[in-house]
Design a protein around this motif. Structure first.
Motif, PDB file in Angstrom:
ATOM      1  N   HIS A  15       3.449   6.449  -0.725  1.00 35.64           N
ATOM      2  CA  HIS A  15       4.352   5.335  -1.036  1.00 35.64           C
ATOM      3  C   HIS A  15       5.635   5.780  -1.731  1.00 35.64           C
ATOM      4  O   HIS A  15       6.544   4.998  -1.915  1.00 35.64           O
ATOM      5  N   CYS A  56       2.422  -2.474  -0.623  1.00 32.67           N
ATOM      6  CA  CYS A  56       1.853  -1.497  -1.562  1.00 32.67           C
ATOM      7  C   CYS A  56       0.333  -1.473  -1.573  1.00 32.67           C
ATOM      8  O   CYS A  56      -0.274  -0.401  -1.645  1.00 32.67           O
ATOM      9  N   ASP A  59      -1.380   0.883   0.937  1.00 32.84           N
ATOM     10  CA  ASP A  59      -1.379   2.321   0.670  1.00 32.84           C
ATOM     11  C   ASP A  59      -2.513   2.712  -0.270  1.00 32.84           C
ATOM     12  O   ASP A  59      -3.133   3.766  -0.112  1.00 32.84           O
TER      13      ASP A  59
END
Length: 200
Positions: A15, A56, A59
């Motif tokens: 990320h 997010c 990930d």
């Protein structure tokens, strides 16, 4: 199983930084491993994850479970919710995991030295006990895992557009094989190309 710090490092590398939702994703994946009694991240395709948002959280879940879209072990079901359902495809057991409704506020108690709520969540989510951070719901799927997984090598061709269809995603109308787009389930519309005037 790898440690929380190793999973967070892997998620941050994917990320390019670490944020609270990645921590949640990792913690959710680690909890799924405990609940399902499986060693994650997986090297096979036994666990399938339905993730209810993109971004997010994904990930973090990828880092902790080894589930991801490219291996056909993850599907994004965009409900805009920080939640995921983890399925043991061998046993059929399915668990939906999401943050405890009080977890944001509770994070402040676990990270009293942080100056703002974002950093408190980033730190707090890493140290909070599972019971304070996560809710685990046993669920029954309303979709067929056999249909989602399909079988390798199955292909069809749409009678209307001529494009190839994989994984048994074709539909049949009146005996005619169509892709979902040509059958009317479109998320796009083809724009008409402007006519090219001949020169000369």
């Amino acid at each position: 199983m790898s440690s929380l710090s190793e999973f967070l490092e892997a998620s941050a590398a994917r990320h390019q930084h670490l944020c609270p939702r990645q921590v949640l994703g990792v913690r959710m994946g680690m909890r799924a491993a405990v609940e399902l009694g499986l060693d994650l991240p997986q090297s096979d395709k036994r666990v399938y994850a339905f993730v209810e948002t993109d971004g997010c959280l994904v990930d973090g879940i990828v880092a902790a479970t080894g589930c991801h879209v490219g291996r056909r072990t993850m599907q994004i079901v965009d409900f805009g919710k920080v939640a995921a359902t983890f399925v043991d495809t061998a046993s059929g057991t399915a668990l939906r995991i999401f943050p405890h409704p009080e977890s944001r506020h509770a994070a402040l108690r676990y990270a009293p030295g942080e100056s703002d709520s974002w950093h408190a969540q980033l730190t707090g989510y890493q140290v909070m006990p599972d019971e304070a951070l996560l809710v685990v719901q046993p669920v029954e799927l309303k979709v067929s895992m056999a249909a989602i997984i399909s079988q390798p090598g199955l292909r069809a061709v749409c009678a209307q557009c001529g494009e190839e269809i994989m994984n048994e995603r074709e539909v049949v109308h009146g005996g005619i094989v169509l892709c979902r787009s040509c059958a009317g389930e479109r998320y796009y519309q083809v724009r008409e190309q402007p006519a090219v005037l001949s020169q000369g």
